[in-house]
Design a protein around this motif. Structure first.
Motif, PDB file in Angstrom:
ATOM      1  N   LEU A 170       0.841  -1.193   0.000  1.00 58.83           N
ATOM      2  CA  LEU A 170       0.000   0.000   0.000  1.00 58.83           C
ATOM      3  C   LEU A 170       0.877   1.246   0.000  1.00 58.83           C
ATOM      4  O   LEU A 170       1.953   1.265   0.599  1.00 58.83           O
ATOM      5  N   SER A 171       0.413   2.277  -0.686  1.00 61.77           N
ATOM      6  CA  SER A 171       1.120   3.552  -0.686  1.00 61.77           C
ATOM      7  C   SER A 171       0.809   4.303   0.603  1.00 61.77           C
ATOM      8  O   SER A 171      -0.146   3.979   1.330  1.00 61.77           O
ATOM      9  N   THR A 172       1.601   5.328   0.901  1.00 58.86           N
ATOM     10  CA  THR A 172       1.328   6.127   2.095  1.00 58.86           C
ATOM     11  C   THR A 172      -0.035   6.813   1.994  1.00 58.86           C
ATOM     12  O   THR A 172      -0.727   6.991   2.997  1.00 58.86           O
ATOM     13  N   THR A 173      -0.427   7.178   0.768  1.00 59.47           N
ATOM     14  CA  THR A 173      -1.748   7.790   0.568  1.00 59.47           C
ATOM     15  C   THR A 173      -2.856   6.797   0.888  1.00 59.47           C
ATOM     16  O   THR A 173      -3.845   7.126   1.571  1.00 59.47           O
ATOM     17  N   ASP A 174      -2.701   5.555   0.417  1.00 58.30           N
ATOM     18  CA  ASP A 174      -3.694   4.513   0.686  1.00 58.30           C
ATOM     19  C   ASP A 174      -3.787   4.222   2.185  1.00 58.30           C
ATOM     20  O   ASP A 174      -4.878   4.049   2.733  1.00 58.30           O
ATOM     21  N   ILE A 175      -2.632   4.167   2.844  1.00 53.52           N
ATOM     22  CA  ILE A 175      -2.614   3.865   4.277  1.00 53.52           C
ATOM     23  C   ILE A 175      -3.273   4.989   5.069  1.00 53.52           C
ATOM     24  O   ILE A 175      -4.036   4.744   6.008  1.00 53.52           O
ATOM     25  N   ALA A 176      -2.992   6.230   4.680  1.00 51.69           N
ATOM     26  CA  ALA A 176      -3.619   7.362   5.353  1.00 51.69           C
ATOM     27  C   ALA A 176      -5.138   7.280   5.260  1.00 51.69           C
ATOM     28  O   ALA A 176      -5.853   7.517   6.253  1.00 51.69           O
ATOM     29  N   ALA A 177      -5.639   6.933   4.076  1.00 51.49           N
ATOM     30  CA  ALA A 177      -7.084   6.810   3.893  1.00 51.49           C
ATOM     31  C   ALA A 177      -7.643   5.652   4.708  1.00 51.49           C
ATOM     32  O   ALA A 177      -8.712   5.769   5.333  1.00 51.49           O
ATOM     33  N   GLN A 178      -6.937   4.541   4.747  1.00 48.69           N
ATOM     34  CA  GLN A 178      -7.418   3.357   5.453  1.00 48.69           C
ATOM     35  C   GLN A 178      -7.450   3.568   6.956  1.00 48.69           C
ATOM     36  O   GLN A 178      -8.367   3.118   7.641  1.00 48.69           O
ATOM     37  N   LEU A 179      -6.449   4.280   7.478  1.00 48.20           N
ATOM     38  CA  LEU A 179      -6.373   4.492   8.919  1.00 48.20           C
ATOM     39  C   LEU A 179      -7.022   5.804   9.360  1.00 48.20           C
ATOM     40  O   LEU A 179      -7.019   6.135  10.542  1.00 48.20           O
ATOM     41  N   ALA A 180      -7.557   6.534   8.389  1.00 45.00           N
ATOM     42  CA  ALA A 180      -8.274   7.785   8.674  1.00 45.00           C
ATOM     43  C   ALA A 180      -7.395   8.809   9.382  1.00 45.00           C
ATOM     44  O   ALA A 180      -7.787   9.433  10.373  1.00 45.00           O
ATOM     45  N   VAL A 181      -6.169   8.958   8.864  1.00 55.83           N
ATOM     46  CA  VAL A 181      -5.258   9.985   9.374  1.00 55.83           C
ATOM     47  C   VAL A 181      -4.699  10.748   8.179  1.00 55.83           C
ATOM     48  O   VAL A 181      -4.916  10.381   7.029  1.00 55.83           O
TER      49      VAL A 181
END
Length: 217
Positions: A170-181
């Motif tokens: 996962l990209s950092t953008t995807d992770i940010a969206a997934q973790l809601a941060v």
């Protein structure tokens, strides 16, 4: 050991509905166990815990949105009464270590026999810690052979969760969206993780994760 009131009330948290259905069939064969709610991710599981106050939470680790380890830490921060039994496909001891550090009361793998799940629920409900034999043996061996230079054991709960997601591609953008941060928050975690693991880029991070069984190839 705590006094247990029967039936033992259980919250299931797993993102696979078919898997939850299998758990339900197994658990409901036991007259002293009762499923009071089910959740498909950690965020819903957290809210349902507040609503139902179950005796035991049976939780997977790898789920969309908030992962299991982050959810366990969030529950532990809210109350010392939350008893979480991790029931995971991850057989690598590093996952059990981080789950227990986050506040889990037990850890068994999905390769365990059905009666192990029932026993684990009973023991965790009584206030005991419970580890499946397979993961307990691996943890013991890991503590002897662990190379501290890997730095994985030194990652915080959230860093380990981000590390796992990065290693899964996962990209950092995807992770940010997934973790809601925010993306900036994940970028900061990424920098801290690289420093702790002594890696220079994502490719090296993924190779490290594969070597230690965090992700499979």
């Amino acid at each position: 050991m705590s006094q247990v009131n029967y039936p033992i009330r259980i919250l299931l948290v797993d993102d696979h509905i078919v898997v939850r259905a299998g758990y339900r069939r197994l658990i409901e064969r036991q007259s002293h166990l009762q499923i009071v709610a089910e959740a498909s991710n950690g965020e819903i599981g957290y809210q349902l815990y507040i609503q139902h106050q179950p005796d035991v939470i049976v939780m997977d680790l790898s789920m969309p949105g908030r992962g299991g380890i982050t959810t366990i830490q969030r529950l532990s921060s809210r109350t010392n009464k939350a008893r979480v039994l991790v029931f995971s496909m991850h057989e690598e001891p590093i996952f059990a270590e981080h789950a227990l550090l986050a506040g889990a009361s037990g850890y068994i793998t999905k390769s365990s026999a059905p009666e192990v799940l029932v026993e684990a629920i009973e023991r965790v409900a009584q206030g005991e810690m419970y580890l499946g034999n397979d993961i307990a043996q691996k943890l013991a061996l890991h503590s002897v052979l662990n190379n501290a230079s890997t730095g994985i054991k030194n990652l915080s709960t959230r860093e380990f969760e981000v590390f796992r997601l990065l290693a899964e591609g996962l990209s950092t953008t995807d992770i940010a969206a997934q973790l809601a941060v925010s993306h900036k928050t994940i970028a900061n975690y990424y920098s801290q993780i690289r420093q702790k693991l002594n890696v220079n880029n994502t490719a090296e991070l993924i190779r490290l994760a594969i070597r230690h069984g965090i992700v499979k190839i």
